[in-house]
Design a protein around this motif. Structure first.
Motif, PDB file in Angstrom:
ATOM      1  N   LEU A  26       0.674  -1.353   0.202  1.00  0.00           N
ATOM      2  CA  LEU A  26       0.265  -0.436   0.323  1.00  0.00           C
ATOM      3  C   LEU A  26       1.119   0.912  -0.240  1.00  0.00           C
ATOM      4  O   LEU A  26       0.703   2.463  -0.680  1.00  0.00           O
ATOM      5  CB  LEU A  26      -1.599  -0.061   1.442  1.00  0.00           C
ATOM      6  N   VAL A  27       1.459   1.542   1.132  1.00  0.00           N
ATOM      7  CA  VAL A  27       2.915   2.391   0.929  1.00  0.00           C
ATOM      8  C   VAL A  27       4.336   2.034   0.265  1.00  0.00           C
ATOM      9  O   VAL A  27       4.383   1.087   0.563  1.00  0.00           O
ATOM     10  CB  VAL A  27       2.983   2.646   1.991  1.00  0.00           C
ATOM     11  N   ASN A  28       4.418   3.306  -0.647  1.00  0.00           N
ATOM     12  CA  ASN A  28       5.504   3.055  -1.629  1.00  0.00           C
ATOM     13  C   ASN A  28       6.784   3.744  -0.542  1.00  0.00           C
ATOM     14  O   ASN A  28       6.588   4.858   0.058  1.00  0.00           O
ATOM     15  CB  ASN A  28       5.966   4.416  -2.266  1.00  0.00           C
ATOM     16  N   ASP A  29       7.590   3.516  -0.910  1.00  0.00           N
ATOM     17  CA  ASP A  29       9.244   3.209   0.004  1.00  0.00           C
ATOM     18  C   ASP A  29       9.811   4.769  -0.387  1.00  0.00           C
ATOM     19  O   ASP A  29       9.757   5.084  -1.036  1.00  0.00           O
ATOM     20  CB  ASP A  29      10.262   2.483   0.218  1.00  0.00           C
ATOM     21  N   LYS A  30      10.224   5.401   0.524  1.00  0.00           N
ATOM     22  CA  LYS A  30      11.426   6.598   0.113  1.00  0.00           C
ATOM     23  C   LYS A  30      12.127   6.075   0.039  1.00  0.00           C
ATOM     24  O   LYS A  30      12.309   4.860   0.088  1.00  0.00           O
ATOM     25  CB  LYS A  30      11.712   7.422   1.816  1.00  0.00           C
ATOM     26  N   PRO A  31      12.649   6.803  -1.558  1.00  0.00           N
ATOM     27  CA  PRO A  31      13.876   6.678  -1.958  1.00  0.00           C
ATOM     28  C   PRO A  31      15.017   6.058  -1.528  1.00  0.00           C
ATOM     29  O   PRO A  31      15.683   5.368  -2.008  1.00  0.00           O
ATOM     30  CB  PRO A  31      14.554   7.914  -3.183  1.00  0.00           C
ATOM     31  N   LYS A  32      15.240   7.082  -0.456  1.00  0.00           N
ATOM     32  CA  LYS A  32      16.243   6.963   0.389  1.00  0.00           C
ATOM     33  C   LYS A  32      16.168   5.775   1.714  1.00  0.00           C
ATOM     34  O   LYS A  32      16.219   5.557   3.279  1.00  0.00           O
ATOM     35  CB  LYS A  32      16.660   8.194   1.244  1.00  0.00           C
ATOM     36  N   ALA A  33      15.099   4.723   1.320  1.00  0.00           N
ATOM     37  CA  ALA A  33      14.323   3.991   2.161  1.00  0.00           C
ATOM     38  C   ALA A  33      15.619   2.996   3.121  1.00  0.00           C
ATOM     39  O   ALA A  33      16.365   2.903   2.223  1.00  0.00           O
ATOM     40  CB  ALA A  33      13.437   3.588   2.162  1.00  0.00           C
TER      41      ALA A  33
END
Length: 50
Positions: A26-33
Protein backbone atom coordinates in the motif's frame (compact mmCIF):
# COMPACT_ATOMS: atom_id res chain seq x y z
CA UNK A 1 6.23 3.53 23.25
CA UNK A 2 8.01 0.56 21.77
CA UNK A 3 9.23 2.73 18.91
CA UNK A 4 10.89 5.14 21.34
CA UNK A 5 12.58 2.50 23.44
CA UNK A 6 13.73 0.30 20.52
CA UNK A 7 13.49 2.12 17.17
CA UNK A 8 15.74 -0.42 15.43
CA UNK A 9 13.68 -3.40 16.58
CA UNK A 10 12.35 -5.84 14.00
CA UNK A 11 8.82 -5.03 12.84
CA UNK A 12 7.60 -8.48 13.85
CA UNK A 13 7.54 -7.35 17.49
CA UNK A 14 4.37 -5.36 16.81
CA UNK A 15 3.12 -6.47 13.38
CA UNK A 16 2.26 -9.79 11.78
CA UNK A 17 3.80 -10.93 8.50
CA UNK A 18 0.47 -10.24 6.77
CA UNK A 19 0.35 -6.67 8.08
CA UNK A 20 3.93 -6.07 6.95
CA UNK A 21 3.09 -7.38 3.49
CA UNK A 22 0.01 -5.18 3.20
CA UNK A 23 1.96 -2.09 4.25
CA UNK A 24 4.67 -2.89 1.70
CA UNK A 25 2.03 -3.05 -1.05
CA UNK A 26 0.00 0.00 0.00
CA UNK A 27 2.72 2.50 0.90
CA UNK A 28 5.69 3.11 -1.38
CA UNK A 29 9.08 3.36 0.25
CA UNK A 30 10.92 6.64 0.16
CA UNK A 31 13.91 6.62 -2.24
CA UNK A 32 16.39 6.66 0.64
CA UNK A 33 14.65 3.95 2.67
CA UNK A 34 17.06 2.24 5.00
CA UNK A 35 16.62 -1.17 6.54
CA UNK A 36 13.06 -2.03 7.36
CA UNK A 37 12.71 -1.61 11.11
CA UNK A 38 9.71 -1.20 13.37
CA UNK A 39 10.10 2.56 13.05
CA UNK A 40 9.98 2.28 9.24
CA UNK A 41 6.64 0.47 9.38
CA UNK A 42 5.15 2.80 11.97
CA UNK A 43 5.89 5.69 9.62
CA UNK A 44 4.11 3.78 6.85
CA UNK A 45 1.05 3.42 9.10
CA UNK A 46 1.17 7.15 9.84
CA UNK A 47 1.37 7.92 6.12
CA UNK A 48 -1.89 6.00 5.69
CA UNK A 49 -3.55 8.35 8.16
CA UNK A 50 -2.73 6.65 11.42
Amino acid sequence: MLNRSAPDAPPTLALTATEIGVLDRLVNDKPKARCKTLSHYLIKIARLGG
